[in-house]
Design an enzyme around this catalytic site. Structure first.
Site, mmCIF file in Angstrom:
data_model
loop_
_atom_site.group_PDB
_atom_site.id
_atom_site.type_symbol
_atom_site.label_atom_id
_atom_site.label_comp_id
_atom_site.label_asym_id
_atom_site.label_seq_id
_atom_site.Cartn_x
_atom_site.Cartn_y
_atom_site.Cartn_z
ATOM 1 N N ASP A 42 -10.935 -4.502 -0.096
ATOM 2 C CA ASP A 42 -10.408 -5.354 0.971
ATOM 3 C C ASP A 42 -10.936 -4.880 2.322
ATOM 4 O O ASP A 42 -11.201 -3.680 2.502
ATOM 5 C CB ASP A 42 -8.869 -5.293 0.986
ATOM 6 C CG ASP A 42 -8.242 -6.040 -0.185
ATOM 7 O OD1 ASP A 42 -8.925 -6.903 -0.771
ATOM 8 O OD2 ASP A 42 -7.080 -5.758 -0.509
ATOM 9 N N TYR A 70 -7.564 6.170 -5.296
ATOM 10 C CA TYR A 70 -7.275 5.798 -3.916
ATOM 11 C C TYR A 70 -6.316 6.801 -3.272
ATOM 12 O O TYR A 70 -5.486 7.392 -3.962
ATOM 13 C CB TYR A 70 -6.590 4.423 -3.853
ATOM 14 C CG TYR A 70 -7.394 3.279 -4.391
ATOM 15 C CD1 TYR A 70 -8.226 2.544 -3.560
ATOM 16 C CD2 TYR A 70 -7.312 2.918 -5.736
ATOM 17 C CE1 TYR A 70 -8.958 1.472 -4.053
ATOM 18 C CE2 TYR A 70 -8.040 1.850 -6.239
ATOM 19 C CZ TYR A 70 -8.864 1.129 -5.397
ATOM 20 O OH TYR A 70 -9.591 0.079 -5.884
ATOM 21 N N ASP A 84 -0.036 -6.172 2.671
ATOM 22 C CA ASP A 84 -0.691 -5.096 3.423
ATOM 23 C C ASP A 84 -0.529 -5.321 4.924
ATOM 24 O O ASP A 84 0.104 -6.291 5.360
ATOM 25 C CB ASP A 84 -2.169 -4.942 3.026
ATOM 26 C CG ASP A 84 -3.033 -6.145 3.401
ATOM 27 O OD1 ASP A 84 -2.600 -6.986 4.226
ATOM 28 O OD2 ASP A 84 -4.152 -6.255 2.859
ATOM 29 N N ARG A 176 -1.978 -2.920 -3.361
ATOM 30 C CA ARG A 176 -1.062 -3.711 -2.516
ATOM 31 C C ARG A 176 0.186 -4.120 -3.298
ATOM 32 O O ARG A 176 1.298 -4.077 -2.772
ATOM 33 C CB ARG A 176 -1.774 -4.979 -2.023
ATOM 34 C CG ARG A 176 -2.790 -4.738 -0.927
ATOM 35 C CD ARG A 176 -3.316 -6.055 -0.391
ATOM 36 N NE ARG A 176 -4.281 -6.694 -1.256
ATOM 37 C CZ ARG A 176 -4.379 -8.019 -1.436
ATOM 38 N NH1 ARG A 176 -3.545 -8.838 -0.831
ATOM 39 N NH2 ARG A 176 -5.307 -8.521 -2.217
#
Length: 298
Positions: A42, A70, A84, A176
């Site tokens: 993203d 992540y 988000d 997310r």
């Protein structure tokens, strides 16, 4: 000099850029058209974006399904429509007074194989239309839950509002959604306020270069290029007998000198050249070429 360049380029994607922006910029800097990326990030996210350059793009399909890691920041008490920080705030509630153990307990059900509902603002298509387009038009979007695997969630810090975690998960997992679902579980709502991808399929930030460094290197940019077979380093490997190499490069199956191996396998010659991706045929005890990567006349 760069026309024949082929390999893997690991970029530390800057925030605010789409994955496509990074590919376009890299095409401009390297003057190579044939570039593809393994796994979209993203725009808000930073970190590891794996690019395959030149003939190595033929190996992209073996990278896209690989686990990813992540570092995520999850802010409690604020929900958004996109799950988000880029979205519109939909609800604000005070974050409850939580201790470390409370958070560990809340995170525990998300570890392992779970069913996850993707965000409405995602690229998943239904009837040929991406769901984020439907959501932007004001349509009610309800996506079906999908099986994903979260291999690890490590709680790093908590300041009373923002939770920092390291997550390793299967392809197709939305961090997310994880942030949103944690907020629901805690009863206060939450959104993903920061995301940095630290690894994909064994590629890490230590191997990554920035677009600035790539630009500064000029014609010497190939110093950052990893060999093409690094894209398939996670696959098992076999070294072929010299007399079998020619047959394989002409697309023929060859006798296998080994026991059964599941899935795709890297096939090399005795000089260490990646020749093909092959698959084992147990009934014939043979290697069948899935993708020939070298020419017979090389």
């Amino acid at each position: 000099m760069s026309d024949g360049a082929a390999g893997v380029l690991v970029i530390d994607k800057p925030g605010g850029w789409t994955s496509h922006d990074v590919v376009a910029r890299t095409r401009g800097l390297t003057r190579i058209r044939q570039i593809g990326h393994a796994g979209t990030l993203d725009p808000m996210a930073t970190g590891v974006l794996v690019l395959c350059i030149g003939k190595a793009t033929r190996l992209l399909e073996y990278l896209t399904g690989q686990p990813k890691s992540y570092r995520a920041a999850i802010t409690l008490g604020i929900s958004t429509d996109t799950y988000d920080a880029e979205g519109t705030v939909t609800e604000t509630r005070p974050a409850p007074a939580l201790g470390w153990n409370d958070l560990e307990q809340a995170l525990a059900p998300f570890r392992g194989g779970i069913m996850q509902v993707p965000p409405a603002y995602s690229a998943i298509k239904r009837d040929g239309v991406a769901s984020y387009k439907r959501a932007r038009r004001g349509e009610a979007v309800q996506l079906a839950p999908r099986p994903v695997t979260i291999y690890a969630i490590d709680l790093l810090s908590f300041d009373g509002v923002t939770v920092q975690v390291d997550v390793t998960c299967s392809a197709g997992t939305y961090v997310r959604s994880l942030a949103h679902d944690l907020g629901q579980a805690l009863g206060c709502g939450a959104h993903l306020s920061g995301l940095r991808r630290t690894a994909v399929a064994g590629f890490t930030l230590t191997q990554a270069t920035t677009l600035e460094a790539l630009a500064a290197a000029g014609d010497q940019w190939t110093q950052f290029l990893l060999p093409p077979d690094s894209a398939v380093a996670h696959l098992p490997a076999v070294v072929l007998e010299p007399d079998a190499v020619g047959q394989l490069l002409h697309g023929q199956s060859i006798p296998a000198q080994s026991t059964a191996v599941e899935g795709p396998v890297r096939a090399y010659d005795s000089a260490g050249r990646l020749l093909a991706i092959v698959s084992y045929l147990p009934d014939r005890q043979a290697w069948k070429p899935l993708k020939v990567l070298s020419s017979p006349h090389h």
